[in-house]
Design an enzyme around this catalytic site. Structure first.
Site, PDB file in Angstrom:
ATOM      1  N   CYS A   1       0.828  -1.203   0.000  1.00  0.00           N
ATOM      2  CA  CYS A   1       0.000   0.000   0.000  1.00  0.00           C
ATOM      3  C   CYS A   1       0.872   1.267   0.000  1.00  0.00           C
ATOM      4  O   CYS A   1       1.370   1.641  -1.045  1.00  0.00           O
ATOM      5  CB  CYS A   1      -0.986  -0.053   1.167  1.00  0.00           C
ATOM      6  SG  CYS A   1      -2.413   0.988   0.858  1.00  0.00           S
TER       7      CYS A   1
ATOM      8  N   HIS B   1      -3.628  -4.893   0.289  1.00  0.00           N
ATOM      9  CA  HIS B   1      -2.914  -5.503   1.420  1.00  0.00           C
ATOM     10  C   HIS B   1      -2.962  -7.030   1.313  1.00  0.00           C
ATOM     11  O   HIS B   1      -3.848  -7.661   1.896  1.00  0.00           O
ATOM     12  CB  HIS B   1      -3.555  -5.064   2.748  1.00  0.00           C
ATOM     13  CG  HIS B   1      -3.320  -3.624   3.056  1.00  0.00           C
ATOM     14  ND1 HIS B   1      -2.199  -3.188   3.732  1.00  0.00           N
ATOM     15  CD2 HIS B   1      -4.046  -2.524   2.765  1.00  0.00           C
ATOM     16  CE1 HIS B   1      -2.255  -1.874   3.857  1.00  0.00           C
ATOM     17  NE2 HIS B   1      -3.358  -1.439   3.275  1.00  0.00           N
TER      18      HIS B   1
ATOM     19  N   GLU C   1      -1.297  -9.164   2.781  1.00  0.00           N
ATOM     20  CA  GLU C   1      -1.109  -9.827   4.085  1.00  0.00           C
ATOM     21  C   GLU C   1      -2.439 -10.207   4.731  1.00  0.00           C
ATOM     22  O   GLU C   1      -2.504 -11.137   5.538  1.00  0.00           O
ATOM     23  CB  GLU C   1      -0.281  -8.939   5.032  1.00  0.00           C
ATOM     24  CG  GLU C   1      -0.950  -7.665   5.552  1.00  0.00           C
ATOM     25  CD  GLU C   1      -0.815  -6.453   4.625  1.00  0.00           C
ATOM     26  OE1 GLU C   1      -0.496  -6.637   3.433  1.00  0.00           O
ATOM     27  OE2 GLU C   1      -1.045  -5.320   5.102  1.00  0.00           O
TER      28      GLU C   1
HETATM   29  N1  GLN Z   1      -1.856   6.523   3.201  1.00  0.00           N
HETATM   30  C1  GLN Z   1      -2.025   5.849   1.961  1.00  0.00           C
HETATM   31  C2  GLN Z   1      -3.414   6.055   1.377  1.00  0.00           C
HETATM   32  O1  GLN Z   1      -4.340   6.423   2.090  1.00  0.00           O
HETATM   33  C3  GLN Z   1      -1.726   4.372   2.113  1.00  0.00           C
HETATM   34  C4  GLN Z   1      -2.691   3.652   2.989  1.00  0.00           C
HETATM   35  C5  GLN Z   1      -2.156   2.336   3.485  1.00  0.00           C
HETATM   36  O2  GLN Z   1      -0.979   2.062   3.473  1.00  0.00           O
HETATM   37  N2  GLN Z   1      -3.044   1.508   3.995  1.00  0.00           N
HETATM   38  O3  GLN Z   1      -3.623   5.860   0.224  1.00  0.00           O
END
Ligand code: GLN
Length: 550
Positions: free
Chosen positions: A391, A522, A524
């Site tokens: 992410c 994600h 994971e």
């Molecule tokens: N802060 C970033 C976004 O909102 C990544 C979010 C994250 O890593 N879950 O897009």
């Protein structure tokens, strides 16, 4: 109650928190399913947040996102990992949700002019939700974990709900108390009194435990078992010893050995196989706890390390577990080190990364440690160190590439720099109004979305599939205006939304780098002990190849 005969097991904590209610709940789920009955696991969090999405991970650990997009507690992650499948939104409940429903109903005159009170109205809403979850899942048994400890002010209404269900259906409801038996160093003797006191506290709610799970450092002896049985009014074979273990995944094997599943089914008057089928599980546990397996060193460069060492693993729990599962599959052991991104900003050289076999930059929000993470990513790229970006870790991988390969010095994410000259990562269109209106709770791009994988890519080879579903939690995305230039410079967007509009995976071709890949989602969150995530397995394979060469 659902029309068919349904069974409910409530799991409560006695003496203190953190003794493993979640692991017991997960283990019961696995054991009962392996004895032939479908289960749903339900977590109750007694706080007033409507979901876990607005909490800082250093406060409450990782936010676990369900396939539906609901942002929940990390226990839900353990439930899914033990059961090996997805759970539904109905399987999670907070006091915020419960009260919100009651208040909304009251505002809509849903209570017919009555005075709306905690008892019966809030308690009945809790029972309704428990029943709805059971119905939706089609399970035979619901295992319901009530957060907190017996005696807390906050969870009393949930214990009251359990009391009423049990009063109405005495043969279908079990109360299991997970307690703790301390062995004070000065005495060297395991003490049962705190548990006796906790049971009495539970009795004062009108509730009697059917089972006591006695957590302790060492196994409990027969004398202590008898003492607990007599003083707590629980049959001796329903007082179960649960000593500390090296890996939480051993718990179901130990509980099976203690015949917990068998005793629970008998108490619920359910038929079931005498022995649970745990062959594949036991094989995984053996691989995951093999201390002789070759060791890989993995660095996680993150920022949620600020409130002391004891929480740091919680903030990235699913990432750690995903690494473990893939390592076990490959016959390897991963040693994870936590590197604080802020240290790289303060001048620590990223060359420390050279002693690692792979580096991960996990998800995150906000400005802290960003330039440090970018330094680590640059090092990984330039030194061909296997890299997995999750992410934020993908977004920053693109920022780093734009700055140092495309030469766009002002490249940034607008999350940090609104007026960035080169906004290579920008807020998603539909998120603009959420941010402008201060609407933060449950409004990110959340949960499962399909992702199409490009032929010939590293991602596609790893998944051995063309279309996959992955879970998301973000507001920002790769700015498509920069995609042609990034691609020309060698970056491959190997995963996109099926319409091609959203960049979901970025990777460098294997000619350029052995493994440098970032995901907008994600992965994971979908890694399971018996089904490790292909991208984590591919990342660790690359790390293993590097390790061999060294
Ligand atoms: N802060 C970033 C976004 O909102 C990544 C979010 C994250 O890593 N879950 O897009």
């Amino acid at each position: 109650m659902p029309s068919r005969s349904h069974k409910y097991i409530f799991v409560l904590g006695g003496v203190m928190s953190g003794v493993g209610k979640g692991v017991l709940t997960s283990s019961l789920g696995l054991l009962i399913e392996q004895k032939g009955h479908p289960v749903n696991l339900l977590k109750i969090d007694p706080y007033l947040n409507v979901d876990a999405g607005t909490m800082n991970p250093t406060e409450h650990g990782e936010t676990f996102v369900l396939a539906s997009g609901l942002e929940t507690d990390q226990d839900m992650g353990n439930y899914e990992r033990f059961l090996g499948r997805d759970l539904a939104s109905e399987d999670y409940m907070t006091s915020g949700m419960v009260y919100r429903s009651v208040i909304e109903r009251e505002r809509a005159l849903g209570y017919g002019g009555k005075c709306v009170e905690a008892i019966p109205h809030v308690r009945n809403e809790i029972i309704d939700r428990i029943e709805r979850a059971a119905e939706k899942s089609g399970s035979t048994v619901s295992v319901i974990e009530i957060g907190g400890t017996v005696g807390d002010f906050q969870n009393a209404l949930y214990i009251e709900a359990a009391r009423v269900l049990k009063m109405e259906h005495p043969d279908d409801v079990l109360i299991v108390m997970v307690s703790y038996l301390p062995t004070p160093g000065t005495l060297g003797e395991m003490k049962t009194k705190p548990t006796q006191t906790a049971v009495r506290a539970l009795n004062s709610y009108g509730v009697q435990p059917d089972f006591i799970i006695a957590r302790s450092k060492e196994p409990m002896d027969a004398k202590r078992r008898e003492k607990l049985a007599i003083w707590c009014n629980v049959r001796a074979e329903r007082v179960i010893s649960a000593p500390d273990i090296a890996s939480i995944y051993e718990a179901p094997l130990n509980f099976e050995h203690e015949k917990l599943g068998e005793a629970v089914l008998e108490a619920l008057k359910l038929p079931g196989k005498k022995r649970a089928t745990l062959t594949a599980w036991a094989k995984f546990v053996k691989a995951a706890t093999d201390t002789k397996a070759p060791e890989l060193k993995i660095a996680i460069v993150g920022k949620y390390f600020d409130t002391g060492n004891f929480v740091l693993s919680d903030a990235y729990l699913s990432v750690i577990e995903a690494i473990k599962f893939s390592a076990a599959k490959l016959g390897l052991r991963a040693k994870i080190d936590w590197l604080n991104a802020k240290d790289f900003e303060k001048g620590k050289s990223p060359a420390v990364l050279s002693k690692y076999d792979g580096v991960i930059v996990p998800g995150g929000f906000g400005e802290t440690g960003i330039e440090g993470k970018l330094k680590a990513i640059r090092y990984a790229r330039e030194h061909k160190l296997p890299y997995l970006g999750l992410c934020y870790g993908m977004q920053l991988m693109v920022v780093e590439y734009a700055r140092n390969v495309l030469g766009l010095k002002d490249a940034h994410t607008t999350e940090i720099k609104k007026s960035a000259g080169e906004p290579v990562v920008d807020v998603m269109l539909e998120q603009k109004k959420n941010l402008a209106g201060g609407s933060y709770g449950g409004t990110m791009r959340l949960g499962n979305y399909p992702c199409h994988l490009k032929k010939g890519s590293i991602a596609r080879a790893a998944y051995r599939d063309e279309l996959v579903d992955e879970r998301h939690r973000h507001r920002y995305e790769i700015n498509n205006a920069y995609v042609p230039a990034l691609e020309k410079a060698g970056m491959v967007f190997s995963g996109t939304s099926p319409d091609g509009a959203l960049m979901e995976i970025a990777e460098l071709s294997s000619r350029e780098h052995p493994f440098m890949l970032g995901t907008q989602f994600h992965p994971e969150l979908k890694a399971r002990p018996l089904a490790p995530h292909p991208l984590f397995t591919a990342f660790l394979s690359a790390a293993a190849a590097r390790h061999k060469k060294k």
